[in-house]
Design a protein around this motif. Structure first.
Motif, PDB file in Angstrom:
ATOM      1  N   SER A   1       3.083   1.520  -3.232  1.00 16.06           N
ATOM      2  CA  SER A   1       2.330   1.756  -4.461  1.00 16.06           C
ATOM      3  C   SER A   1       1.790   3.182  -4.499  1.00 16.06           C
ATOM      4  O   SER A   1       1.630   3.753  -5.567  1.00 16.06           O
ATOM      5  CB  SER A   1       1.217   0.722  -4.645  1.00 16.06           C
ATOM      6  OG  SER A   1       0.266   0.812  -3.625  1.00 16.06           O
ATOM      7  N   ARG A   2       1.561   3.800  -3.346  1.00  9.73           N
ATOM      8  CA  ARG A   2       1.131   5.208  -3.388  1.00  9.73           C
ATOM      9  C   ARG A   2       2.321   6.096  -3.728  1.00  9.73           C
ATOM     10  O   ARG A   2       2.194   7.065  -4.473  1.00  9.73           O
ATOM     11  CB  ARG A   2       0.475   5.627  -2.069  1.00  9.73           C
ATOM     12  CG  ARG A   2       1.419   6.114  -1.009  1.00  9.73           C
ATOM     13  CD  ARG A   2       0.712   6.762   0.176  1.00  9.73           C
ATOM     14  NE  ARG A   2       1.635   6.839   1.304  1.00  9.73           N
ATOM     15  CZ  ARG A   2       2.367   7.921   1.569  1.00  9.73           C
ATOM     16  NH1 ARG A   2       2.296   8.985   0.810  1.00  9.73           N
ATOM     17  NH2 ARG A   2       3.182   7.920   2.610  1.00  9.73           N
TER      18      ARG A   2
ATOM     19  N   LYS B   1       4.822   5.233  -5.597  1.00 10.27           N
ATOM     20  CA  LYS B   1       5.048   5.057  -7.023  1.00 10.27           C
ATOM     21  C   LYS B   1       4.041   5.879  -7.824  1.00 10.27           C
ATOM     22  O   LYS B   1       4.390   6.531  -8.807  1.00 10.27           O
ATOM     23  CB  LYS B   1       4.945   3.569  -7.387  1.00 10.27           C
ATOM     24  CG  LYS B   1       5.201   3.301  -8.856  1.00 10.27           C
ATOM     25  CD  LYS B   1       5.169   1.814  -9.189  1.00 10.27           C
ATOM     26  CE  LYS B   1       5.338   1.614 -10.692  1.00 10.27           C
ATOM     27  NZ  LYS B   1       5.274   0.210 -11.089  1.00 10.27           N
ATOM     28  N   GLU B   2       2.787   5.865  -7.390  1.00  8.52           N
ATOM     29  CA  GLU B   2       1.758   6.641  -8.089  1.00  8.52           C
ATOM     30  C   GLU B   2       2.082   8.140  -8.038  1.00  8.52           C
ATOM     31  O   GLU B   2       1.911   8.844  -9.034  1.00  8.52           O
ATOM     32  CB  GLU B   2       0.382   6.349  -7.475  1.00  8.52           C
ATOM     33  CG  GLU B   2      -0.783   7.091  -8.106  1.00  8.52           C
ATOM     34  CD  GLU B   2      -1.143   6.619  -9.520  1.00  8.52           C
ATOM     35  OE1 GLU B   2      -0.759   5.492  -9.890  1.00  8.52           O
ATOM     36  OE2 GLU B   2      -1.799   7.396 -10.247  1.00  8.52           O
ATOM     37  N   ASP B   3       2.594   8.609  -6.888  1.00  6.35           N
ATOM     38  CA  ASP B   3       2.992  10.027  -6.798  1.00  6.35           C
ATOM     39  C   ASP B   3       4.054  10.343  -7.848  1.00  6.35           C
ATOM     40  O   ASP B   3       4.015  11.389  -8.499  1.00  6.35           O
ATOM     41  CB  ASP B   3       3.551  10.342  -5.397  1.00  6.35           C
ATOM     42  CG  ASP B   3       2.463  10.306  -4.326  1.00  6.35           C
ATOM     43  OD1 ASP B   3       1.280  10.425  -4.683  1.00  6.35           O
ATOM     44  OD2 ASP B   3       2.818  10.142  -3.134  1.00  6.35           O
TER      45      ASP B   3
ATOM     46  N   THR C   1       0.836  -1.207   0.000  1.00 10.73           N
ATOM     47  CA  THR C   1       0.000   0.000   0.000  1.00 10.73           C
ATOM     48  C   THR C   1       0.868   1.253   0.000  1.00 10.73           C
ATOM     49  O   THR C   1       0.658   2.176  -0.786  1.00 10.73           O
ATOM     50  CB  THR C   1      -0.909  -0.004   1.249  1.00 10.73           C
ATOM     51  OG1 THR C   1      -1.568  -1.262   1.316  1.00 10.73           O
ATOM     52  CG2 THR C   1      -1.933   1.102   1.177  1.00 10.73           C
ATOM     53  N   GLN C   2       1.838   1.284   0.897  1.00 12.54           N
ATOM     54  CA  GLN C   2       2.666   2.482   1.019  1.00 12.54           C
ATOM     55  C   GLN C   2       3.516   2.715  -0.233  1.00 12.54           C
ATOM     56  O   GLN C   2       3.559   3.820  -0.763  1.00 12.54           O
ATOM     57  CB  GLN C   2       3.573   2.362   2.257  1.00 12.54           C
ATOM     58  CG  GLN C   2       2.830   2.475   3.576  1.00 12.54           C
ATOM     59  CD  GLN C   2       2.295   3.889   3.834  1.00 12.54           C
ATOM     60  OE1 GLN C   2       2.867   4.876   3.393  1.00 12.54           O
ATOM     61  NE2 GLN C   2       1.174   3.972   4.541  1.00 12.54           N
TER      62      GLN C   2
ATOM     63  N   ARG D   1       2.917   9.158 -18.095  1.00 16.80           N
ATOM     64  CA  ARG D   1       3.229   8.430 -16.858  1.00 16.80           C
ATOM     65  C   ARG D   1       4.375   7.450 -17.088  1.00 16.80           C
ATOM     66  O   ARG D   1       5.305   7.350 -16.291  1.00 16.80           O
ATOM     67  CB  ARG D   1       1.987   7.674 -16.369  1.00 16.80           C
ATOM     68  CG  ARG D   1       0.895   8.563 -15.803  1.00 16.80           C
ATOM     69  CD  ARG D   1      -0.444   7.840 -15.783  1.00 16.80           C
ATOM     70  NE  ARG D   1      -0.421   6.626 -14.979  1.00 16.80           N
ATOM     71  CZ  ARG D   1      -0.650   6.578 -13.657  1.00 16.80           C
ATOM     72  NH1 ARG D   1      -0.932   7.670 -13.007  1.00 16.80           N
ATOM     73  NH2 ARG D   1      -0.621   5.438 -13.014  1.00 16.80           N
ATOM     74  N   TYR D   2       4.278   6.678 -18.152  1.00 18.81           N
ATOM     75  CA  TYR D   2       5.382   5.806 -18.560  1.00 18.81           C
ATOM     76  C   TYR D   2       5.952   6.383 -19.843  1.00 18.81           C
ATOM     77  O   TYR D   2       5.200   6.690 -20.773  1.00 18.81           O
ATOM     78  CB  TYR D   2       4.894   4.366 -18.755  1.00 18.81           C
ATOM     79  CG  TYR D   2       4.615   3.695 -17.434  1.00 18.81           C
ATOM     80  CD1 TYR D   2       5.661   3.181 -16.676  1.00 18.81           C
ATOM     81  CD2 TYR D   2       3.332   3.634 -16.914  1.00 18.81           C
ATOM     82  CE1 TYR D   2       5.426   2.598 -15.433  1.00 18.81           C
ATOM     83  CE2 TYR D   2       3.077   3.060 -15.681  1.00 18.81           C
ATOM     84  CZ  TYR D   2       4.140   2.539 -14.947  1.00 18.81           C
ATOM     85  OH  TYR D   2       3.911   1.970 -13.719  1.00 18.81           O
TER      86      TYR D   2
ATOM     87  N   ARG E   1       2.565  10.383 -11.415  1.00 15.29           N
ATOM     88  CA  ARG E   1       1.806  11.613 -11.670  1.00 15.29           C
ATOM     89  C   ARG E   1       2.749  12.784 -11.907  1.00 15.29           C
ATOM     90  O   ARG E   1       2.462  13.673 -12.718  1.00 15.29           O
ATOM     91  CB  ARG E   1       0.848  11.884 -10.505  1.00 15.29           C
ATOM     92  CG  ARG E   1      -0.266  10.863 -10.477  1.00 15.29           C
ATOM     93  CD  ARG E   1      -1.242  11.047  -9.339  1.00 15.29           C
ATOM     94  NE  ARG E   1      -2.302  10.050  -9.459  1.00 15.29           N
ATOM     95  CZ  ARG E   1      -3.478  10.129  -8.857  1.00 15.29           C
ATOM     96  NH1 ARG E   1      -3.768  11.157  -8.087  1.00 15.29           N
ATOM     97  NH2 ARG E   1      -4.373   9.177  -9.028  1.00 15.29           N
TER      98      ARG E   1
ATOM     99  N   GLU F   1      10.146   9.404   3.060  1.00 18.42           N
ATOM    100  CA  GLU F   1       9.191   8.288   3.175  1.00 18.42           C
ATOM    101  C   GLU F   1       9.895   6.939   3.005  1.00 18.42           C
ATOM    102  O   GLU F   1       9.607   5.982   3.725  1.00 18.42           O
ATOM    103  CB  GLU F   1       8.092   8.414   2.109  1.00 18.42           C
ATOM    104  CG  GLU F   1       7.218   9.646   2.239  1.00 18.42           C
ATOM    105  CD  GLU F   1       6.121   9.493   3.284  1.00 18.42           C
ATOM    106  OE1 GLU F   1       5.931   8.364   3.780  1.00 18.42           O
ATOM    107  OE2 GLU F   1       5.468  10.505   3.596  1.00 18.42           O
TER     108      GLU F   1
END
Lengths: 529, 172
Positions: free
Chosen positions: A292-293, A295-297, A289-290, A309-310, A300, A342
């Motif tokens: 993957s968030r 990575k999403e940041d 969870t941590q 994104r890629y 973006r 983080e």
């Protein structure tokens, strides 16, 4: 490299490349002794590929690339026997070549021959999708285009059988349980313990080498970016590096820095994703969870900074697609600081979590000696004490100014591969900050971010070599007439490291396989071509 | 344990609203209700990579991150095609994966929903048709819905999955 040129009396030529690269054209006898010498001097085998030159100089050719302390050494050997083309096998000295030789035989019908025992005769790319004795990379194969008659169901593949009391087989794949790529794993187990694993890959073979020959030199980077989606920047940069070296292009310095920023973002995205997945595979879903968030940041931020994104379309011959928007600098500085904080926090949680460390440590052990003798490369090698990183050993622009720090661990287990990823994240973030500072201070020339390429002369061979997040990715590009691609060979470091999993799993239990496999995280598509 | 809990609290809930689809923007609750009405349980998705470059896989995996939180909407990924309502297929279909794709499709109970993902899944993409590739997913198995993009964003994937469900009769 002086050795081969003095010993064989052949003159080593320089090849166009982003790293120092020499080329030796050898006869069969010299080919064999050059291999022996390269082995003796501790060279790392990179890749082997063939070409059909029957229309040009009445024969086939075979090429092999090695990493040495001086750079890249490319050996070429012309095969005159057109009826039964063959060359002395590389695999007895460099075992990593074995599967690549099988793939070369499937594509071109060029066989490797061993001094004492026959090389593995099983197909690698050809499962049963096109007729036997039909070789896609040979020219004049009209019946292979565009659809081949399907000769029928899959041929049974002769896996090596393990016999004995209580031994049974577990067949896994090609469709796996998660959202991952296809491949087949055949385990021979006693109880829970794995005593042998054999991989069968090639399921995602899409015929990219043949496809490259239908593209122009200025289109090839689009396909290169799609060889292995998680390494889009590394492969498209390698392709562009090859064509830019051949045409002696001067890429604007700003574009060079932006490419490195994109490459480090790709490394960060993959390492963040892997660290989360590794936690999850050991039952620690909080980690997934941590990470993957985070990575999403980052993805973006990619959209804001690079327009996607890629980065499938960012790097193109001569430069990059977009300059960095002014608005994004402050955001990136903030993102890097947040990621540093983080990830360090997550590392201390991973380090102090007894259950997690129990699963990570001494699992999937790949000893230094084994890694060395089997020719491990990239991240996996650095977790087994083999300190090789192109950004450090043979830095190309702009890494020649970056003083990249090598990350090296010696444990060789899942824990070591986790630790390499953590430490490479910190180093990548440092590089990103330095690159961004250079870009924002205008210390290098502002705009433009791309240049035009001259038309390449035909029959020139160029090498692009980039340290992607997984390890070195290579493109060997040979030009044709009028801006066409004559032959393009791509190499993913997964080729070297897939066979290592077969060793790392031995004596581990079946439920640890997903964890071990994830700690390698190799590409199927990149290997399958 | 304290550091884990404090990090969870510090992170908070990041989940974003569902993307707007052609039939309007469903609330998570409305979607869960209509899934319940049609299926009587969560929608189960089985993903098959039929020859993709792994770019689409990365974005499909992102559906599980806290921002998109696909499981929170009553949709989950399952390991077996026998448990699946919907087949999410990426790739051009490589000739080496054709058989495995057909077998996976056959193993899914009726009614089989198939969503083809990415430009390659839609039309073969850059790989097209060749000695090694059959091109689009629809060349090999029946497809209900297509999500284009190279790769499609997680939001586009989520919207595509919702549209496929809506078209199948659920009142989303």
């Amino acid at each position: 490299m002086p050795m081969a040129s003095t010993l064989h009396g052949s003159l080593a030529n320089k090849l166009p490349s982003n790293v120092s690269c020499t080329h030796l054209d050898l006869g069969a006898v010299d080919w064999q002794s050059a291999l022996t010498e390269l082995k003796a001097m501790g060279a790392t085998f990179l890749t082997v590929w063939g070409a059909d030159n029957c229309g040009r100089d009445n024969g086939y050719s075979i090429h092999a690339a090695f990493l040495t302390s001086a750079g890249v050494e490319v050996l070429s050997h012309r095969i005159e026997n057109v009826a039964n083309p063959s060359y002395p096998s590389i695999a007895p000295l460099f075992p990593a070549a074995s599967r690549m030789e099988r793939a070369t035989r499937d594509l071109l019908g060029i066989a490797s021959t061993g001094p004492d025992r026959q090389p593995d005769q099983r197909g690698w790319y050809r499962h049963n999708g096109w007729p036997a004795n039909t070789y896609p990379l040979r020219h004049n194969n009209p019946h292979l285009e565009p659809r081949a008659p399907n000769p029928g169901p899959d041929n049974p593949y002769p896996f090596v059988q393990v016999e004995g009391d209580g031994v049974h087989e577990i067949a896994v794949g090609p469709v796996h349980a998660g959202t991952i790529e296809p491949g087949h794993f055949r385990f021979s187990v006693v109880g829970e313990k794995v005593i042998r694993l054999e991989e069968r890959l090639g399921y995602t073979h899409k015929g990219v080498a043949k496809l490259f020959e239908t593209l122009s030199q200025k289109q090839g980077h689009r396909l290169a970016a799609r060889l292995s989606g998680d390494s889009a920047v590394a492969f498209s940069w390698a392709y562009c590096a090859a064509i830019e070296a051949i045409t002696a292009a001067t890429v604007p310095p700003r574009a060079v820095y932006l490419r490195a920023l994109a490459l480090e973002h790709e490394r960060l995205a993959n390492h963040l994703g892997d660290l989360g997945a590794l936690g999850n595979d050991a039952g620690f879903s909080f980690g997934l969870t941590q990470f993957s968030r985070l990575k999403e940041d980052l993805l973006r931020a990619n959209l804001e900074a690079f327009g996607e994104r890629y980065l499938f379309n960012y790097i193109l011959p001569g430069g990059v697609a977009l300059n960095l928007p002014q608005s994004v600098y402050a955001h990136l500085v903030h993102l890097y600081r947040a990621l540093d904080y983080e990830v360090a926090g997550m590392q201390s949680i991973y380090d102090e979590h007894g259950g997690l460390q129990d699963r990570f440590r001494e699992t999937g052990l790949l000893s230094h000696g084994l890694a060395l003798s089997l020719g491990a490369i990239g991240l996996v090698a650095r977790a087994s004490g083999i300190g090789r990183d192109l950004r450090v050993d043979h830095p190309w622009a702009p890494y020649d100014k970056m003083a990249t720090q090598m990350v090296l661990e010696t444990g060789g287990d899942v824990a070591a591969r986790v630790l390499v990823r953590f430490r490479e994240i910190y180093e990548s973030l440092r590089l990103c900050r330095a690159l961004l500072a250079d870009l924002s201070h205008n210390s290098i020339e502002a705009t433009p971010v791309a240049c035009d390429l001259a038309v390449a002369e035909p029959n020139r061979l160029g090498i692009g070599l980039i340290e992607g997040w997984r390890g070195p990715v290579m493109i060997a590009l040979e030009t044709g007439a009028d801006g066409a691609v004559r032959r393009c060979h791509s190499h993913d470091p997964s080729w070297q490291n897939w066979p290592l999993i077969e060793h790392a799993i031995i004596d581990n239990i079946v439920p640890d396989f997903p964890l071990i496999n994830k700690s390698f995280n190799l590409s199927y598509s990149g290997q399958d071509g | 344990m304290f550091t884990i809990l404090s990090r969870m609290i510090h992170t908070g809930i990041l989940t974003e609203p569902l993307p707007t689809v052609a039939v309007g923007a469903p609330s998570t609750e409305a979607l869960q209700r209509s899934l319940w009405k049609v299926l009587g349980r969560a929608l189960c998705i089985r993903h098959v990579d039929a020859g993709s470059c792994n770019g689409c896989e990365l974005e499909i995996q992102a559906l599980n991150n806290p921002y998109y939180n696909i499981e929170g909407t009553g949709i989950k990924f399952v390991a077996s095609p026998r448990h699946a309502d919907l087949l999410l297929v990426t790739g051009p279909v490589s000739v080496n994966m054709e058989g495995a794709l057909r077998r996976t499709y056959d193993a899914i109970p009726d009614p089989k929903l198939v969503v083809a993902v990415g430009d390659c899944g839609a039309c073969g993409g850059i790989f097209g048709q060749s000695y090694a590739s059959w091109g689009s997913i629809a060349n090999v198995i029946p497809v209900n819905h297509t999500v284009t993009g190279c790769p499609p964003t997680p939001a586009a994937l989520l919207a595509g999955i919702l549209q496929a469900i809506a078209a199948s009769g659920a009142e989303v």
